[in-house]
Motif scaffolding. Structure first.
Motif, PDB file in Angstrom:
ATOM      1  N   GLN A   1      -4.657   4.800  -0.266  1.00 34.28           N
ATOM      2  CA  GLN A   1      -3.875   3.907  -0.244  1.00 34.28           C
ATOM      3  C   GLN A   1      -2.483   3.977   0.922  1.00 34.28           C
ATOM      4  O   GLN A   1      -2.507   3.616   2.090  1.00 34.28           O
ATOM      5  CB  GLN A   1      -3.637   3.217  -0.877  1.00 34.28           C
ATOM      6  CG  GLN A   1      -4.705   2.196  -1.647  1.00 34.28           C
ATOM      7  CD  GLN A   1      -4.504   1.494  -2.969  1.00 34.28           C
ATOM      8  OE1 GLN A   1      -3.158   1.693  -3.794  1.00 34.28           O
ATOM      9  NE2 GLN A   1      -4.916   0.445  -2.382  1.00 34.28           N
ATOM     10  N   GLN A   2      -2.073   5.815   0.094  1.00 34.93           N
ATOM     11  CA  GLN A   2      -0.693   5.158   0.940  1.00 34.93           C
ATOM     12  C   GLN A   2      -0.727   6.188   2.567  1.00 34.93           C
ATOM     13  O   GLN A   2      -0.300   6.041   3.362  1.00 34.93           O
ATOM     14  CB  GLN A   2       0.635   6.660   0.186  1.00 34.93           C
ATOM     15  CG  GLN A   2       0.634   5.615  -0.927  1.00 34.93           C
ATOM     16  CD  GLN A   2       1.661   6.779  -1.705  1.00 34.93           C
ATOM     17  OE1 GLN A   2       1.864   8.108  -1.935  1.00 34.93           O
ATOM     18  NE2 GLN A   2       2.226   6.107  -2.438  1.00 34.93           N
TER      19      GLN A   2
ATOM     20  N   TRP B   1       0.444  -1.346  -0.066  1.00 35.09           N
ATOM     21  CA  TRP B   1      -0.235   0.087  -0.108  1.00 35.09           C
ATOM     22  C   TRP B   1       0.419   1.497  -0.214  1.00 35.09           C
ATOM     23  O   TRP B   1       0.535   2.510   0.009  1.00 35.09           O
ATOM     24  CB  TRP B   1      -1.052  -0.264   1.642  1.00 35.09           C
ATOM     25  CG  TRP B   1      -2.132  -0.610   1.265  1.00 35.09           C
ATOM     26  CD1 TRP B   1      -2.260  -2.010   0.463  1.00 35.09           C
ATOM     27  CD2 TRP B   1      -3.535  -0.791   1.696  1.00 35.09           C
ATOM     28  NE1 TRP B   1      -2.960  -2.854   1.164  1.00 35.09           N
ATOM     29  CE2 TRP B   1      -4.444  -1.749   1.498  1.00 35.09           C
ATOM     30  CE3 TRP B   1      -3.908   0.605   2.077  1.00 35.09           C
ATOM     31  CZ2 TRP B   1      -4.909  -2.229   1.380  1.00 35.09           C
ATOM     32  CZ3 TRP B   1      -5.002   0.146   2.812  1.00 35.09           C
ATOM     33  CH2 TRP B   1      -5.643  -0.940   2.583  1.00 35.09           C
TER      34      TRP B   1
ATOM     35  N   ALA C   1       0.367   3.114  -5.687  1.00 37.03           N
ATOM     36  CA  ALA C   1      -0.628   3.169  -4.672  1.00 37.03           C
ATOM     37  C   ALA C   1      -1.253   4.213  -5.056  1.00 37.03           C
ATOM     38  O   ALA C   1      -0.401   5.148  -5.140  1.00 37.03           O
ATOM     39  CB  ALA C   1      -0.069   2.610  -3.846  1.00 37.03           C
TER      40      ALA C   1
END
Length: 528
Positions: free
Chosen positions: A481-482, A472, A477
């Motif tokens: 998500q990060q 992630w 990504a």
């Protein structure tokens, strides 16, 4: 109001400023990256920022606050008002002369001090000179702001002084938005940022001036005169100005060395912004609140209260900065990728800046402990001892930076700054204990050891959790998500650290609540 509430007031306002600072740096990273315009702007901005720390924050937090507090105790608000007007007249006149002189000397200063590494690039040198000339009057605004902030802190009006720095970030963000909205190039955006610094300085001065008026003091302008009070202030302020700017002194040395490599100045600045969050929130809060508290306790003869206040402040610093340091070390790559890696900021930039941030993390507790230890000298009107220790640390920083930069580039400069910071802590702490101004507590030593254990447990949990979060956090990504993955890691770290610390006795809620009460004990009889 208890110490913890005062820390929270200043720390909360500083946190707001740092959050806006993160937003500013994120936009700047996207607009300028670590390219030549980023180097030019940060080099030009570092110079007025250095003088702000040397002649404004350092000098007045160390010298003005104890003398202003003494005037309040001895002669009431009227005496304090008279003293502040005497100082204002001299300060305003001196700043005007300094500003004019520096503007005239700017070409020489840029070529020999600010960015000697730009010597082979005439365009970068010319732009740095002109941008520094635009931003240098910011020093005048911020020095007067620092004086009025010291008055507010002594009068226990902490919020206005703490919230004023937010305006710098807000105005700079507005300049960035405008530049990106009209599609301006990096050079034009850098110019907008330069002018926004000056505008922000005027706004910050206005905020604290209104705060001082609201606190009941209306400052008038007096003809500059070297009164006994002003002479005493200058006697204390000169060494305090050097001491208070230790981080900036070391950073300006690092910048001069780093200017020899493309992108190095900007990389150091981006990493510096991250570790300034815990340094600012905890360090600034402790420094701002602790100095007037110690000054008042010592002037009133409350020696036990003064010693207890300083020890509790050290404990507070370690409780918060040890896990922050471990978090910066373990999560540096993820933090930089989430905050900066977009637009002109590449994956290669992330690797460089993350390595610098990890090293800064090691120095973080030391940098904040300096803020908690120096007031022990300043409250006793001793500004020369910390100055001597500062000079020692500057020599160490310079020697290491020059030695390590050819070997490990930007990481060498960060290593030199961290080493110099911890050296300063050892000198300050050892001297306070030797003089009897800091009482050694075995209970504090035991809790510190347990906090170190709690931090190690937290670091271990992050070590095992990181592989699960890496998909992630990968460069491919989505940003959401990060952010989610990084937030989960930070939440895990906090849960593990606080649970472990309270479980093994490194921290105790009741102890913290009792020890950080700001209740005045009866005065002990003066000792001969």
């Amino acid at each position: 109001m208890s110490l913890v509430k005062k820390f929270a007031t200043v720390g909360g306002a500083t946190l707001g400023s740092r959050i806006f600072g993160f937003a500013r740096e994120t936009f700047m990273a996207a607009a300028l990256g670590t390219g030549p315009m980023a180097d030019v702007f940060y080099a030009a901005f570092r110079f007025p920022n250095l003088f702000r720390r040397l002649f404004a924050e350092g000098a007045f937090n160390a010298a003005f606050v104890p003398l202003f507090s003494k005037e309040i105790e001895a002669n009431g608000v009227e005496g304090a008002k008279r003293f502040s007007e005497e100082v204002f007249g001299v300060l305003f006149s001196a700043l005007l002369i300094i500003t004019i002189a520096m503007e005239l000397m700017m070409p020489w200063l840029v070529q020999w001090i600010i960015a000697p590494g730009f010597a082979d690039d005439a365009e970068k040198t010319s732009l740095t000179i002109r941008m520094a000339a635009v931003m240098f009057p910011y020093l005048m605004c911020m020095s007067l702001t620092a004086m009025m902030s010291g008055m507010l802190n002594s009068l226990h009006h902490f919020f206005a002084a703490a919230i004023a720095p937010v305006f710098l970030n807000v105005v700079m963000i507005a300049a960035l938005f405008y530049g990106m909205w009209i599609g301006a190039g990096p050079e034009l955006i850098a110019w907008y940022l330069s002018w926004s610094v000056l505008v922000a300085g005027v706004l910050q001065l206005s905020v604290v001036y209104v705060g001082v008026r609201h606190a009941g003091i209306n400052i008038g302008f007096r003809r500059p005169r070297m009164t006994p009070n002003v002479k005493r202030l200058l006697w204390l302020a000169v060494p305090a100005a050097i001491t208070g700017g230790i981080t900036q002194i070391n950073q300006i040395i690092g910048q001069a060395i780093a200017s020899g490599k493309e992108g190095a100045i900007a990389a150091l600045q981006y990493a510096d912004r991250i570790y300034q969050l815990p340094l600012g929130v905890v360090g600034v809060a402790v420094g701002v609140v602790l100095l007037p508290e110690l000054s008042r306790a010592l002037k009133g003869g409350h020696l036990k209260e003064a010693a207890n206040t300083q020890n509790r402040s050290i404990e507070f610093v370690l409780f918060l900065t040890l896990p922050a340091a471990a978090g910066l070390w373990m999560l540096s790559d993820a933090i930089i990728r989430v905050l900066y890696e977009r637009g002109a900021f590449s994956a290669e930039n992330t690797a460089v800046v993350a390595s610098i941030l990890a090293i800064y993390g090691i120095g973080l507790p030391g940098f904040v402990l300096i803020k908690a230890l120096q007031p022990g000298f300043y409250a006793r009107e001793d500004t020369r001892t910390p100055m001597r220790f500062t000079m020692i640390s500057v020599v160490i920083n310079s020697g290491l930076a020059i030695t390590l930069f050819p070997l490990i580039a930007e990481r060498g400069i960060a290593t030199a700054e961290a080493t110099a910071g911890w050296t300063n802590v050892l000198l300050l702490f050892g001297t306070l204990v030797w003089r009897g101004h800091l009482q050694w507590e075995w209970a504090l030593a035991r809790r510190t050891a347990l906090l170190v254990v709690s931090t190690a447990v937290m670091a271990g949990a992050l070590y095992y959790a990181l592989p699960y979060a890496m998909p992630w956090l990968s460069p491919g990504a989505h940003l959401l998500q990060q952010v989610l993955a990084l937030s989960c890691l930070l939440a895990l770290a906090m849960i593990v650290y606080f649970a472990t610390a309270f479980a093994i006795g490194g921290a105790d809620l009741g102890m913290i609540r009792r020890n950080l009460k700001g209740r005045r004990k009866p005065a002990a009889p003066p000792t001969e």
